[in-house]
Structure formats: C-alpha cells, structure tokens
Design an enzyme around this catalytic site. Sequence first.
Site, PDB file in Angstrom:
ATOM      1  CG  HIS A  65       5.493  -5.630 -28.158  1.00 23.31           C
ATOM      2  ND1 HIS A  65       4.698  -4.573 -28.526  1.00 23.31           N
ATOM      3  CD2 HIS A  65       4.686  -6.515 -27.509  1.00 23.31           C
ATOM      4  CE1 HIS A  65       3.453  -4.793 -28.103  1.00 23.31           C
ATOM      5  NE2 HIS A  65       3.420  -5.968 -27.486  1.00 23.31           N
ATOM      6  CG  HIS A 235      -2.674  -9.633 -24.475  1.00 23.36           C
ATOM      7  ND1 HIS A 235      -3.837  -8.921 -24.272  1.00 23.36           N
ATOM      8  CD2 HIS A 235      -1.775  -8.733 -24.942  1.00 23.36           C
ATOM      9  CE1 HIS A 235      -3.655  -7.657 -24.592  1.00 23.36           C
ATOM     10  NE2 HIS A 235      -2.405  -7.522 -24.998  1.00 23.36           N
ATOM     11  CG  ASP A 308       2.307  -9.255 -25.084  1.00 23.70           C
ATOM     12  OD1 ASP A 308       2.826  -8.466 -25.895  1.00 23.70           O
ATOM     13  OD2 ASP A 308       1.563  -8.880 -24.152  1.00 23.70           O
ATOM     14  CG  HIS A 312      10.161  -2.891 -21.045  1.00 28.66           C
ATOM     15  ND1 HIS A 312       9.740  -1.860 -21.848  1.00 28.66           N
ATOM     16  CD2 HIS A 312       9.068  -3.657 -20.810  1.00 28.66           C
ATOM     17  CE1 HIS A 312       8.449  -1.985 -22.090  1.00 28.66           C
ATOM     18  NE2 HIS A 312       8.010  -3.079 -21.471  1.00 28.66           N
ATOM     19  N   GLY A 327       5.389  -5.465 -19.151  1.00 27.75           N
ATOM     20  CA  GLY A 327       5.873  -6.402 -20.155  1.00 27.75           C
ATOM     21  C   GLY A 327       7.017  -7.285 -19.705  1.00 27.75           C
TER      22      GLY A 327
END
Length: 428
Positions: A65, A235, A308, A312, A327
Amino acid sequence: MGIWILNAQVVAASNELAKQHILVEGNTIEKIVDAANGQPDTAGHTVIDAAGKLVTPGLIDMHVHLREPGFEHKETIATGTRSAARGGYTTIACMPNTRPIIDTVDTVKYVLDKAATEGVVRVLPYGCITKNELGRELTDFDALKEAGVIGYTDDGVGVQSAQMMKDAMAKAASIGMPVIAHCEDNTLVEGAWVSEGAFSKKHGLKGIPNESEAIHVGRDVLLAEATGVHYHVCHVSTEQSVRLIRHAKQFGIKVTAEVCPHHLLLSDEDIPGMDANWKMNPPLRTPRDVQACIEGLLDGTIDIIVTDHAPHSEEEKARGVDLAPFGIVGFETAFPLLYTKFVATGQWTLQFLVEKMTSLPAQVFGLSLGTLEVGKEADIAIIDLESEKEVNPEEFASKGRNTPFTGWKLKGWPTLTIFGGKVVWSEA
C-alpha cells in the site's frame, strides 16, 4: 561506465554460495563470471565490493500500500518506494484502495506517472474489481488493462456477492488477467479487531473467526474452477484457508496464494496488550494457524511471501485499538525477520527464502524478473547476513512507524539496492 559488483555471494541451485563477479551495463546484467577465474578489468567502471555479502535479484513484493493518491500523510509513492529500496525490493505491486480508488484509467496513469518521476523502484498497480470497491458494479477491465494494471482486486474489502465475483473472474479470464482476492465475509467480522482466540477470550473481546477468511476462499476456488481464471489469494492466515487452497491445487484449479511475514512469525498469543501496532487485517491467528501457514509455504500450497506494507500515521495508531486503522509496515524488516527466524536457525534454506521473494513472485504474475542472469534487468540487492542490529522504526524511510517488531535483534539487513542498473539506496 557500468558497475562491477565484485566477490558477490550468490545462491546456487545446490543452495551453496557461489562467489561471482557481476557486470552491470545500462539497465541490464552484461556479464557474470566465476570469481575463481580472478578479478576482471574494472577500469572505467564503478566498483562495488560485495565480499562477504549475499547478492540476490531485487526482491519482489506483490502486495503493498503506497497510499497515494489521497492518503499522503500516511505514505507517498516517493517515500514508499524509498522504503522498499531500503528493504532490498526493486519491484512492488500497489493496491488500489487509495482516494480516489484506482478504478479509472486516469488514476492508473496518475500512479504510473508519479512512480516514473518520484519513485525509485518499479511500481506495478492493481485496478479495482468493482467501482469504488463497493461490490456493486464491475470496473472497465479492458480499459484498466490497457492503462497498465497487472490484475484486479478490491483489497481491503472482500467481494461479498458470489455472482459479482463470478462475473469478475469470467471477464478477467477472457482477457488473460488474474483476480486477486481479499477474502473476508463482512457478516463475521463487524465490530472486532482481533482474532477469535486466546487474546480475545482473555480480554473479553469479540473475535474475528477463521471462517471469515476461509468461507471466501472456499467459494472463490469453486468460482475459479468454473471460470478458469488465475485466482490469487491475498495474505493467507488460517489453517482452513491453507487446507482449501491445497485441495484446490490438487484438483488442478488455477489458484496461487501469498503469506506475510507477521503471519509466519506471530500469533494472537504474542499480542502484549491493547497496542494498535498489533492491529492488522487479517489479524494474528492462533499458533496452529501459524504452523499451517509455515507448512503451506514449505509444501508449495502458498506460493510467495509478501509484506502487505500498510503505513499509517502515528496519530492514527494512537487512537486506541478500537478506532485505529488496521495494518503494519513491512518493507524494511521482511527479509531480516525471515532470515533470522527461519534460515539462520536452519529451518529453511537460503535458496528457499530468496526464491519465495524473487523468482516465484515473478513466475506467479508472469513477470520477466527475479533472476540474476545475463541479459536480464539489473535489479539487484546486496544483503549482510552477519551484522546484527535492532529494528528501530525511527530509522525507517517509510512515513509509517507502525510495527510490532520494534527492538527485535535481526540479521540479514540489505545494504545496497540497484534498480535498472542504478544504485537507488545504500547504507554507506
């Protein structure tokens, strides 16, 4: 002027380390010679002495991400690709749950243009399965393919409608593209952040049951069989999912799967308390599930390792476990974690780990990458297998500091990364 990488320790097919000299010219590997034949003429070239270090193809991460566009306070394409390079990665595939969602040609173009101008490694975008990831209407698969996506996924949410998923698979199969699934039945997860297990019971919390993931895996492998699509499971975290994928492969269904380091290393019994740096989706499962994922990776049921990587802000993770987003970050710790836990202890071979993070991801997604061969892209990682240091999030190149591995002492740290024949990160 090219680059000579001297005294490279390269993993051979026998799992032994072969000492080689590697010449990079432009963006390709021009020559590989046995170091036993002496040192080559390096005049006019940059020289990198890799003596005592492992040299591998650039690592490949097919599930990341980058947050841009829309969530630049968490990460940008610039910071995310620098973080990837610091972890030895040269190819990363970014998920489409940005804002705006990557469900149009314009957004795909935005990501690719940003990656070309501000990124330091190869960025391969996924497009959404459904518009706005709402599960109601398929995106324009043909247009997204033409724009440059490498597959379709609504990662972050599961496609709840079986008919919608079957339609997506049929369309993807007709144009030779894969469907990548976040497997999660929403009716079983609402209001929970931790797995149904020891931690949830101890603290009186609602838990997320294993079935929430496995129900979608079971549904989707049947739909993949019916449509003939290449179906890839994101995942994987449960014993039931591993069992279903293994069964599907035995029947010749075109299914592949991935697992993250944290689901191989941690269980819900390791969670120290109400710390949002341990909040991730899928959540940490039971020790039985961890062992099932390890066994699935070893026997080929699970094909590849991904991070993954999900950054944040510190403010978001400080809201407490109920409000904080799911996450953790993963680029900069993935290889050291797995090397220290599994290779240095003799549980895995070095060759096995390297392949799961380089050549096999390339094979699964049809990429001409992931090997050290003459004529191939000069994407290379140099890794120090001996030097030990602690995980320190303050040193991350990522904007994200959200990791449960702070303070872990690890070996196997990347020290230099070459992408397309250029040094894009070096610890020196």
